[in-house]
Design an enzyme around this catalytic site. Structure first.
Site, PDB file in Angstrom:
ATOM      1  N   THR A 141      21.990  25.966 -19.776  1.00 20.47           N
ATOM      2  CA  THR A 141      20.868  26.976 -18.990  1.00 20.47           C
ATOM      3  C   THR A 141      20.279  26.171 -18.087  1.00 20.47           C
ATOM      4  O   THR A 141      19.186  24.973 -18.455  1.00 20.47           O
ATOM      5  CB  THR A 141      19.699  27.222 -20.019  1.00 20.47           C
ATOM      6  OG1 THR A 141      20.590  28.232 -21.092  1.00 20.47           O
ATOM      7  CG2 THR A 141      18.762  28.296 -19.382  1.00 20.47           C
TER       8      THR A 141
ATOM      9  N   LYS B   8      20.844  34.249 -16.472  1.00 17.69           N
ATOM     10  CA  LYS B   8      20.514  33.534 -17.622  1.00 17.69           C
ATOM     11  C   LYS B   8      19.068  33.272 -17.913  1.00 17.69           C
ATOM     12  O   LYS B   8      18.430  33.617 -18.802  1.00 17.69           O
ATOM     13  CB  LYS B   8      21.338  32.212 -17.878  1.00 17.69           C
ATOM     14  CG  LYS B   8      20.879  31.388 -19.149  1.00 17.69           C
ATOM     15  CD  LYS B   8      21.126  32.279 -20.512  1.00 17.69           C
ATOM     16  CE  LYS B   8      20.690  31.652 -21.782  1.00 17.69           C
ATOM     17  NZ  LYS B   8      21.483  30.365 -22.229  1.00 17.69           N
TER      18      LYS B   8
ATOM     19  N   LEU C  44      24.722  21.336 -22.412  1.00 18.24           N
ATOM     20  CA  LEU C  44      23.533  20.266 -22.452  1.00 18.24           C
ATOM     21  C   LEU C  44      22.315  20.933 -22.361  1.00 18.24           C
ATOM     22  O   LEU C  44      22.188  21.931 -22.076  1.00 18.24           O
ATOM     23  CB  LEU C  44      24.128  19.365 -21.362  1.00 18.24           C
ATOM     24  CG  LEU C  44      25.144  18.366 -21.464  1.00 18.24           C
ATOM     25  CD1 LEU C  44      25.396  17.811 -20.072  1.00 18.24           C
ATOM     26  CD2 LEU C  44      25.351  17.610 -22.781  1.00 18.24           C
TER      27      LEU C  44
END
Length: 291
Positions: free
Chosen positions: A98, A173, A67
């Protein structure tokens, strides 16, 4: 027959993951808040469409979530039709979005209360890299749960790195994307400078690709930089802005200076204000040409 995999979120990244899973023969159930998008993807790939996140989760032992941001993730897990309500005991949720490490940690309790396990498993790589099955999964959480999810992740990932406890993947990330956004800004500025100094755009990029700066990012974004109007959007600038805000919050919480990220965030903000929100990350070069 392989067990069904649920994929919640069929944006650019989620759709590419579904296509890879189907190419590997996996039965897939998809859910997207915009139902027409899920239906179109199902028509292309042969996936099944669920009417809610709950129904999608109920169909699978491994649930992959992809998402746009923290708010969308939280909303998808909550409520009577949310993901958590449909989880099977023993299921594994691979959260590939993320988002903030704190968002992931906050969701772990409700998932565990349903008898399932949450992994943060964001991926390093863009849509074309997913399509080639070559992204790297940056995983945090329980090792046994990751082993359950590995055969599913292997459909679109060439490497799965277990980085530590829950939140480690989300942290890395953001760290990696901070480097990506810095590279993007550096390439954009250098390319526009070369052009303004009289060097042909493609000739300049050939030098980038053949030089010490030729990171994988430089190669896989080449078409986007050379032909910005003829290359599909892979990573929108409004999502870049979201990443940079999360990165700065993470840095502030950990007492780390992020001077480059501060500059990048300011410049991306200028591009958004100029109407570039829906453009690809590489459109920073187009923005610089206009200023």
């Amino acid at each position: 027959m392989d067990e069904t995999v649920a994929v919640i979120g069929t944006g650019n990244m989620g759709a590419a993951m579904v296509a890879r899973l189907r190419a590997h023969g996996r039965p897939v159930t998809v859910f997207n808040r915009t139902g027409s998008r899920a239906a179109a993807l199902a028509a292309r790939t042969g996936a099944e469409v669920a009417t809610s996140a709950r129904a999608a989760a109920a169909s699978a032992r491994v649930v992959v979530v992809s998402l746009a941001d923290d708010a969308a993730v939280a909303a998808t897990y909550e409520g009577t039709d949310g993901l958590v309500a449909g989880l099977r005991p023993g299921a594994v949720v691979a959260e590939t979005s993320t988002v903030s490490p704190e968002t992931v940690r906050a969701l772990a309790g409700p998932v565990a209360a349903a008898g399932a396990t949450l992994l943060d498993a964001p991926v390093s790589g863009s849509v074309p890299v997913v399509e080639r099955g070559e992204v790297t999964v940056l995983a945090g959480g329980d090792a046994a749960a990751l082993d359950t999810a590995r055969p599913v992740l292997a459909a679109f990932a060439s490497r799965v790195l277990h980085l530590g406890p829950l939140g480690s993947g989300a942290t890395m990330k953001l760290v990696v994307n901070g480097v990506v956004h810095s590279l993007n800004q550096a390439v954009s500025e250098a390319l526009v400078l070369a052009e303004r100094a009289g060097v042909d755009r493609r000739a300049a990029y050939e030098v980038f690709a053949a030089s010490a700066v030729a990171a994988p990012f430089v190669h896989y974004k080449r078409a986007a930089f050379e032909d910005p109007d003829g290359t599909p959007v892979a990573f929108r600038l409004d999502l870049v802005a979201k990443d940079l805000a999360l990165l700065e919050a993470l840095a502030a919480a950990n007492g780390a200076r992020m001077d480059q990220a501060d500059t990048n965030r300011r410049l991306v903000g200028e591009a958004l204000a100029a109407g570039y929100a829906d453009r690809d990350i590489s459109a920073m070069a187009a923005f610089l040409r206009s200023t």
